[in-house]
Design an enzyme around this catalytic site. Structure first.
Site, PDB file in Angstrom:
ATOM      1  N   SER B  38       5.580   4.883 -33.762  1.00  0.00           N
ATOM      2  CA  SER B  38       5.021   4.769 -32.412  1.00  0.00           C
ATOM      3  C   SER B  38       3.686   4.044 -32.413  1.00  0.00           C
ATOM      4  O   SER B  38       2.747   4.463 -31.757  1.00  0.00           O
ATOM      5  CB  SER B  38       4.843   6.181 -31.814  1.00  0.00           C
ATOM      6  OG  SER B  38       4.574   6.084 -30.433  1.00  0.00           O
ATOM      7  N   CYS B  42       1.492  -4.190 -29.763  1.00  0.00           N
ATOM      8  CA  CYS B  42       0.790  -5.230 -28.999  1.00  0.00           C
ATOM      9  C   CYS B  42      -0.708  -5.232 -29.272  1.00  0.00           C
ATOM     10  O   CYS B  42      -1.415  -6.142 -28.850  1.00  0.00           O
ATOM     11  CB  CYS B  42       1.028  -5.052 -27.509  1.00  0.00           C
ATOM     12  SG  CYS B  42       2.776  -5.114 -27.083  1.00  0.00           S
ATOM     13  N   THR B 273      26.351   0.476 -26.843  1.00  0.00           N
ATOM     14  CA  THR B 273      26.911  -0.675 -27.551  1.00  0.00           C
ATOM     15  C   THR B 273      28.433  -0.657 -27.410  1.00  0.00           C
ATOM     16  O   THR B 273      28.991   0.193 -26.714  1.00  0.00           O
ATOM     17  CB  THR B 273      26.543  -0.635 -29.045  1.00  0.00           C
ATOM     18  OG1 THR B 273      27.230   0.468 -29.640  1.00  0.00           O
ATOM     19  CG2 THR B 273      25.038  -0.460 -29.245  1.00  0.00           C
ATOM     20  N   PRO B 276      31.525   3.640 -29.487  1.00  0.00           N
ATOM     21  CA  PRO B 276      31.181   4.920 -28.848  1.00  0.00           C
ATOM     22  C   PRO B 276      30.053   5.647 -29.571  1.00  0.00           C
ATOM     23  O   PRO B 276      29.981   5.635 -30.808  1.00  0.00           O
ATOM     24  CB  PRO B 276      32.486   5.720 -28.927  1.00  0.00           C
ATOM     25  CG  PRO B 276      33.561   4.706 -29.037  1.00  0.00           C
ATOM     26  CD  PRO B 276      32.965   3.545 -29.771  1.00  0.00           C
ATOM     27  N   ILE B 278      27.074   5.042 -29.984  1.00  0.00           N
ATOM     28  CA  ILE B 278      25.966   4.236 -30.532  1.00  0.00           C
ATOM     29  C   ILE B 278      25.303   3.471 -29.386  1.00  0.00           C
ATOM     30  O   ILE B 278      25.963   2.718 -28.669  1.00  0.00           O
ATOM     31  CB  ILE B 278      26.437   3.257 -31.625  1.00  0.00           C
ATOM     32  CG1 ILE B 278      27.156   4.025 -32.747  1.00  0.00           C
ATOM     33  CG2 ILE B 278      25.239   2.477 -32.181  1.00  0.00           C
ATOM     34  CD1 ILE B 278      27.549   3.152 -33.928  1.00  0.00           C
ATOM     35  N   TYR B 279      24.029   3.715 -29.216  1.00  0.00           N
ATOM     36  CA  TYR B 279      23.215   3.076 -28.187  1.00  0.00           C
ATOM     37  C   TYR B 279      22.241   2.116 -28.862  1.00  0.00           C
ATOM     38  O   TYR B 279      21.947   2.249 -30.051  1.00  0.00           O
ATOM     39  CB  TYR B 279      22.422   4.136 -27.403  1.00  0.00           C
ATOM     40  CG  TYR B 279      23.282   5.134 -26.670  1.00  0.00           C
ATOM     41  CD1 TYR B 279      23.956   6.155 -27.360  1.00  0.00           C
ATOM     42  CD2 TYR B 279      23.426   5.074 -25.298  1.00  0.00           C
ATOM     43  CE1 TYR B 279      24.745   7.082 -26.691  1.00  0.00           C
ATOM     44  CE2 TYR B 279      24.220   5.992 -24.610  1.00  0.00           C
ATOM     45  CZ  TYR B 279      24.872   6.987 -25.304  1.00  0.00           C
ATOM     46  OH  TYR B 279      25.659   7.890 -24.640  1.00  0.00           O
ATOM     47  N   ASP B 283      13.932  -5.029 -28.584  1.00  0.00           N
ATOM     48  CA  ASP B 283      13.990  -6.465 -28.897  1.00  0.00           C
ATOM     49  C   ASP B 283      15.304  -6.887 -29.547  1.00  0.00           C
ATOM     50  O   ASP B 283      15.607  -8.078 -29.600  1.00  0.00           O
ATOM     51  CB  ASP B 283      12.851  -6.838 -29.867  1.00  0.00           C
ATOM     52  CG  ASP B 283      11.477  -6.692 -29.231  1.00  0.00           C
ATOM     53  OD1 ASP B 283      11.400  -6.263 -28.062  1.00  0.00           O
ATOM     54  OD2 ASP B 283      10.483  -6.997 -29.910  1.00  0.00           O
ATOM     55  N   LYS B 434      -6.918 -14.074   3.248  1.00  0.00           N
ATOM     56  CA  LYS B 434      -5.590 -14.644   2.988  1.00  0.00           C
ATOM     57  C   LYS B 434      -5.442 -14.653   1.473  1.00  0.00           C
ATOM     58  O   LYS B 434      -5.945 -15.548   0.794  1.00  0.00           O
ATOM     59  CB  LYS B 434      -5.498 -16.066   3.537  1.00  0.00           C
ATOM     60  CG  LYS B 434      -5.556 -16.131   5.059  1.00  0.00           C
ATOM     61  CD  LYS B 434      -5.904 -17.545   5.535  1.00  0.00           C
ATOM     62  CE  LYS B 434      -6.129 -17.558   7.041  1.00  0.00           C
ATOM     63  NZ  LYS B 434      -7.078 -18.597   7.457  1.00  0.00           N
TER      64      LYS B 434
END
Lengths: 564, 564
Positions: B38, B42, B273, B276, B278-279, B283, B434
């Site tokens: 974690s 960036c 994905t 079954p 599996i997710y 990136d 504006k």
């Protein structure tokens, strides 16, 4: 076509320029009572404070410049004194010479603005009492300040102009007292949000006299005193009256134009008044509030400019529509940024709307990048429809960004949960990967899906302290020892799982932490263990801000010193 | 339920925490190849540059902290080496001990990220060549810099990481050369917008070698040279390879997951994905671009975090959907802010979209309030539908705000002309009455209603200089004498009406000014006098920026010095 425009500031000046762009042949006359046209009325307090140093910066255009560029005949110091709608004529008084003439028109645009509200109070003619509306007012205050070097000032009113004046006077070393009839400054905020502003101004050394209506002024020698209800007199070297503005409707009334219940000129979406060929724009007109649909007065430059453009289009034969405003506003007060859009709780209640509220205190940008500042955000949405109703933010950097993103989402009709999907730009100096606006969406989704239930600061006093409910504080012992809500027992989040057996089964649990995140995590642990659990919205920092404000107010009255 | 998450940074860590919040009983294991979980990927360049001083700031959570708060079993320095989808097992290698174990799962989430692209070039193993992805990479570069005090650096690549590294190295006094294969930095920008970034970096003393592909590296002693096509060697004390990232798809490939045409893992809106249970998120996956609808790779933290939450919801039996991203991004480069959302011209052309473009250079806030900075904005919308396609902004304060407002309007489906109606918050320190976003709406409406026609910098060279068209410059003589486009004759706007008789009738007129406003006014005067008239989009300042960039690039090559 001959167009007469009464009032040459935001809406009037915008309309004049747009009319010329659309119609090179139109004869365009601006009648402006003051000595200046198209001036930066929102910049006036900053000239008094010396932030803006060149008086020419205040006037975006001169009459000569307006003529050179747009062939608009700007007549400053000319006051329209009567309108004859049947004869399509305006009576004009030259305020320099006293000469009165009559000017015919094909189209008439009223952009008279709103005047500082002056209730019938004693002492309003004191030379040490000022209002701020025009460039002349500005020069008058500025020269008074330069000549008299006031050490103290008393400001009646707690809105934009009063606070901007307070900031500018304070930065010049003037000790400022603000009198406000209601218990809070800045009406676009709810009271709880305003407490962050109150404490900030108190820390800056300003004296806030809330719940204190001004009953008049009395000048004795070089001292002007603001008289408050109850008989007290607050002495100062300088006084400002800025308790609100009232639409300038005298001409409209005389001309027989329909007025709304708030005294503003009634217009349709084309900015046409009830009388043919007479248009009106700006602070003097009533416009639909985009959230409630009700007509309202919104005295802000953004709407006035947009209305001026719409009126110009229609005057030139087009068909443009102004749909309304939602009161998006922002103000800088002593490094604090205060912003709002849409309805606050008071307004939502008045509109009879059933709402849910979300309070959070995110950082302006990624925590690991230096300089991030906490902001306090409150977002309201309608129960059931999930329609966004309004937002309020108090903080520093990044406040203006989030209010504009929320205003845009609201105006576009996005439901509150759609905020979680917004693909906003992230880099450490500007935001977090989960932007504060995304967080609002996440929190709303959790509420809507029943993942968490919440309670609010108004509920805390009424919670039973008889053991029938459990009150938990999920912060660290160090945080807890610095202050907690009465009766809340400290169980740090990271130890909660080890102490679940000690929490009375079958009783509701109310959890608080510093900002609302750890208490949410605690609620999830507890709820899955079978507890009926409530998360405190906004955290202890929100609760404390309200509590300190009330405490300060109650204790301050006897001695007049409000700083804790 | 046992969930294994491969990769513990943005998407993986977010998913782990959310799974725990939804399911207190789930067993959650994170396998993270690096030594940190974690972490703030960036933020890494800012640690190298000393903006972030405490290395602990880089890691938002430690494995122990993750366990204490979320009961997530984080195993750093553990690499998943194989997946057996049929047996629902992952083979795991402990990188510290070399031990290999097999771990069963009920649900598997792949969040492996993307690796710095390393084409098969010579010299990539030089100890003076670095890539930046992990905390370890960061420490390695930082300690190299501290030990060796490099005076020069050559960076291959012109994207986010390269430019953030360039900024941080430059602020430490390192002389930076950037090699970029294509003629511009920052692919989210079009070339014309990128020229403002180029000139800014050149003024800061950076050397830009555009149109210059890196062919390899060669280290000799303490000097590493970047070799460019053509044979030139650019010597430096330090080299960074940051020419892009490639999705980590080796495990997915091995497991037989479907991959997209760009090499990313194929997922549906539930982040599932092709296999079954599996997710995949972040990136490494291909997601729909919200504007084109095409699958694409978007390597940004915001989308990864949102995807992690969606995957977690679905892993826990919910039904959440991730609809896609539009590539909203922002980066700080030496006080300049560069931001984009949606499609630029290159991408719109590639998608076969017919678009109109608007270029403007508004101030960040009211001109009369000190500190306002010009920004350059370019907004694309689809012809006919008026759908917003994308926006690019280069400037200083207020850039991140406007890109987020535009991103929100775009995602909400507002047509470009609706931008004129947005009720945004105005006060002099934050905006203009504006707002720049409103101006885009006004300009689009003018184009759509035929109030004005425009021409672009690409068109200038091709305009006939044979007298068959009239080329006007509406600026003041002072501005004009400082530089103008070839063949454009100076007629200051405010004198135009007096010289209308001198402009050849019946011939088209092309008008330029500094920013595009005065030339628009000139076009309105001319059009109403019967001329077929075209306004130059973006003004001379935009034209000049492109022109100077080309000139600099052409003249710089022989001597290697690109600063004009």
């Amino acid at each position: 076509m001959k167009v007469i425009i009464i009032g040459g500031v935001a809406g009037g000046a915008t309309a004049a320029a747009r009319i010329r762009r659309l119609d090179e042949k139109a004869e365009i006359v601006i009648l402006e009572r003051s000595g200046f046209v198209s001036y930066a009325n929102c910049g006036l307090p900053y000239y008094i404070g010396g932030v803006i140093t060149d008086p020419e910066e205040l006037t975006l255009q001169t009459p000569q410049g307006f003529w050179n560029r747009f062939r608009v005949d700007v007549r400053v110091r000319h006051e329209a004194t009567a309108i004859d709608p049947a004869g399509k004529q305006v009576t004009v008084k030259n305020l320099e010479t006293g000469e009165v003439t009559v000017e015919g028109y094909d189209k008439l645009l009223l952009a008279p603005g709103a005047a500082p509200t002056r209730p019938p109070l004693p002492g309003l003619d004191s030379p040490r009492l000022f209002s701020l509306r025009t460039v002349e007012d500005t020069f008058r205050i500025r020269s008074f300040v330069e000549r008299n070097r006031p050490k103290t000032a008393v400001l009646a009113g707690g809105g934009f102009i009063s606070l901007e004046m307070a900031e500018n006077l304070a930065e010049m070393g003037v000790e400022v007292t603000i009198l406000q009839r209601i218990p809070q400054l800045m009406n676009p905020l709810d009271y709880d949000m305003a407490t962050f502003l109150h404490s900030h101004l108190r820390r800056k050394g300003m004296h806030l006299r809330l719940n204190t209506a001004v009953a008049g002024f009395r000048q004795e020698g070089e001292t002007i005193s603001a008289l408050v209800e109850g008989g007290e007199a607050i002495p100062a070297d300088l006084a400002i009256l800025a308790i609100g503005v009232t639409p300038e409707n005298a001409l409209a009334k005389q001309a027989g134009l329909a007025l709304g219940s708030r005294g503003g000129i009634v217009v349709n979406q084309r900015m046409e008044t009830s009388v043919p060929d007479i248009y009106a724009v700006g602070d003097a007109v009533e416009i639909p509030h985009l959230v409630t649909g009700e007509n309202t007065l919104i005295s802000l430059a953004g709407p006035a400019n947009k209305q001026g453009r719409v009126a110009a289009d229609n005057i030139c034969g087009g068909d443009s529509r102004y749909l309304g405003a939602q009161g998006s506003s922002v103000v800088k007060v002593c490094e604090l940024t205060v912003a709002a859009t849409g309805l606050n709780e008071k307004a939502a209640q008045a509109a009879g709307l059933s709402y849910e509220k979300i309070v959070l205190s995110p950082l302006s940008h990624a925590g690991y990048y230096p300089g991030g500042k906490l902001m306090t955000m409150k977002v309201l949405y309608e129960k059931g429809s999930q329609r966004l109703l309004g937002a309020q933010i108090v903080g520093h950097e990044g406040v203006d960004k989030r209010i504009d993103v929320l205003a845009t989402a609201m105006q576009a009709g996005l439901p509150v949960t759609a905020l979680k999907d917004l693909d906003l730009a992230y880099a450490p100096p500007y935001a977090s990967a989960k932007d504060p606006v995304n967080l609002v969406g996440f929190m709303a989704e959790n509420l809507e899906q029943g993942v968490v239930k919440q309670f609010h600061w108004e509920d805390v006093a009424g919670l039973p302290r008889d053991g029938s409910v459990t009150l938990l504080d999920a912060r660290t012992p160090g945080e807890y020892s610095g202050g907690c809500a009465e009766g809340f027992v400290n169980v740090p989040l990271d130890e909660l799982r080890d102490h679940l057996g000690e929490i009375a089964p079958g009783k509701p649990v109310y959890v608080m932490c510093q900002s609302g995140l750890r208490s949410y995590l605690a609620c999830r642990i507890l709820a899955q263990d079978g507890y009926d659990c409530y998360n405190f919205s906004g955290g202890y920092r929100f609760y404390e801000s309200v509590l300190l404000d009330r405490w300060t107010r109650q204790n301050a009255y006897p001695c007049g010193v409000e700083r804790p």
